[in-house]
Design a protein around this motif. Structure first.
Motif, PDB file in Angstrom:
ATOM      1  N   VAL A  11       0.844  -1.199   0.000  1.00  0.00           N
ATOM      2  CA  VAL A  11       0.000   0.000   0.000  1.00  0.00           C
ATOM      3  C   VAL A  11       0.880   1.249   0.000  1.00  0.00           C
ATOM      4  O   VAL A  11       0.671   2.180  -0.784  1.00  0.00           O
ATOM      5  CB  VAL A  11      -0.963  -0.001   1.208  1.00  0.00           C
ATOM      6  CG1 VAL A  11      -1.643   1.346   1.362  1.00  0.00           C
ATOM      7  CG2 VAL A  11      -2.012  -1.083   1.039  1.00  0.00           C
ATOM      8  N   LEU A  61      -2.120   2.192  -8.271  1.00  0.00           N
ATOM      9  CA  LEU A  61      -3.424   1.792  -7.742  1.00  0.00           C
ATOM     10  C   LEU A  61      -3.533   0.283  -7.603  1.00  0.00           C
ATOM     11  O   LEU A  61      -4.145  -0.227  -6.665  1.00  0.00           O
ATOM     12  CB  LEU A  61      -4.539   2.322  -8.640  1.00  0.00           C
ATOM     13  CG  LEU A  61      -4.700   3.845  -8.678  1.00  0.00           C
ATOM     14  CD1 LEU A  61      -5.728   4.241  -9.721  1.00  0.00           C
ATOM     15  CD2 LEU A  61      -5.071   4.367  -7.323  1.00  0.00           C
ATOM     16  N   GLY A  62      -2.922  -0.451  -8.541  1.00  0.00           N
ATOM     17  CA  GLY A  62      -2.917  -1.909  -8.458  1.00  0.00           C
ATOM     18  C   GLY A  62      -2.137  -2.409  -7.251  1.00  0.00           C
ATOM     19  O   GLY A  62      -2.568  -3.350  -6.570  1.00  0.00           O
ATOM     20  N   MET A  64      -1.690  -0.732  -4.489  1.00  0.00           N
ATOM     21  CA  MET A  64      -2.483  -0.401  -3.302  1.00  0.00           C
ATOM     22  C   MET A  64      -3.626  -1.391  -3.116  1.00  0.00           C
ATOM     23  O   MET A  64      -3.922  -1.811  -1.990  1.00  0.00           O
ATOM     24  CB  MET A  64      -3.021   1.026  -3.399  1.00  0.00           C
ATOM     25  CG  MET A  64      -1.969   2.076  -3.155  1.00  0.00           C
ATOM     26  SD  MET A  64      -2.648   3.723  -3.061  1.00  0.00           S
ATOM     27  CE  MET A  64      -2.612   4.193  -4.778  1.00  0.00           C
ATOM     28  N   ALA A  65      -4.271  -1.790  -4.207  1.00  0.00           N
ATOM     29  CA  ALA A  65      -5.378  -2.747  -4.112  1.00  0.00           C
ATOM     30  C   ALA A  65      -4.875  -4.115  -3.650  1.00  0.00           C
ATOM     31  O   ALA A  65      -5.509  -4.771  -2.812  1.00  0.00           O
ATOM     32  CB  ALA A  65      -6.086  -2.864  -5.459  1.00  0.00           C
ATOM     33  N   ALA A  68      -4.117  -3.853   0.015  1.00  0.00           N
ATOM     34  CA  ALA A  68      -5.348  -3.846   0.815  1.00  0.00           C
ATOM     35  C   ALA A  68      -5.935  -5.254   0.915  1.00  0.00           C
ATOM     36  O   ALA A  68      -6.433  -5.651   1.973  1.00  0.00           O
ATOM     37  CB  ALA A  68      -6.354  -2.884   0.201  1.00  0.00           C
ATOM     38  N   LEU A  69      -5.870  -6.003  -0.171  1.00  0.00           N
ATOM     39  CA  LEU A  69      -6.366  -7.378  -0.150  1.00  0.00           C
ATOM     40  C   LEU A  69      -5.544  -8.237   0.823  1.00  0.00           C
ATOM     41  O   LEU A  69      -6.114  -9.014   1.596  1.00  0.00           O
ATOM     42  CB  LEU A  69      -6.312  -7.978  -1.558  1.00  0.00           C
ATOM     43  CG  LEU A  69      -6.822  -9.398  -1.709  1.00  0.00           C
ATOM     44  CD1 LEU A  69      -8.319  -9.453  -1.435  1.00  0.00           C
ATOM     45  CD2 LEU A  69      -6.513  -9.917  -3.086  1.00  0.00           C
TER      46      LEU A  69
END
Length: 77
Positions: A11, A61-62, A64-65, A68-69
């Motif tokens: 992240v 963004l990828g 960060m996603a 987060a997952l």
């Protein structure tokens, strides 16, 4: 616990990547000359408006996603 640390790093790395790619694209608007007498009627910057594009920030963004997952998975495991 390792998933949480890896997720946190992803992240944070995604935020840094997205910010640096945005900053490398240059100024948000073109520099205005000091000798210009006519002021624009709006507050919108004149010139380039493509600095804030989602497409260019997809790698950040990828990351960060994905981070987060991993944080969510680590919270429930």
């Amino acid at each position: 616990m390792a998933l949480i640390w890896i997720g946190m790093l992803l992240v944070f790395g995604g935020m840094v990547l997205a910010a640096t790619r945005t900053m490398k694209r240059g100024r948000l608007s073109e520099a205005r000359s000091q000798t210009a007498t006519k002021r624009p009627d709006t507050l919108e910057p004149s010139g380039r408006g493509s600095r804030l594009s989602i497409k260019a920030d997809l790698p950040g963004l990828g990351l960060m996603a994905l981070g987060a997952l991993l944080l969510l998975i680590g919270a429930f495991v």
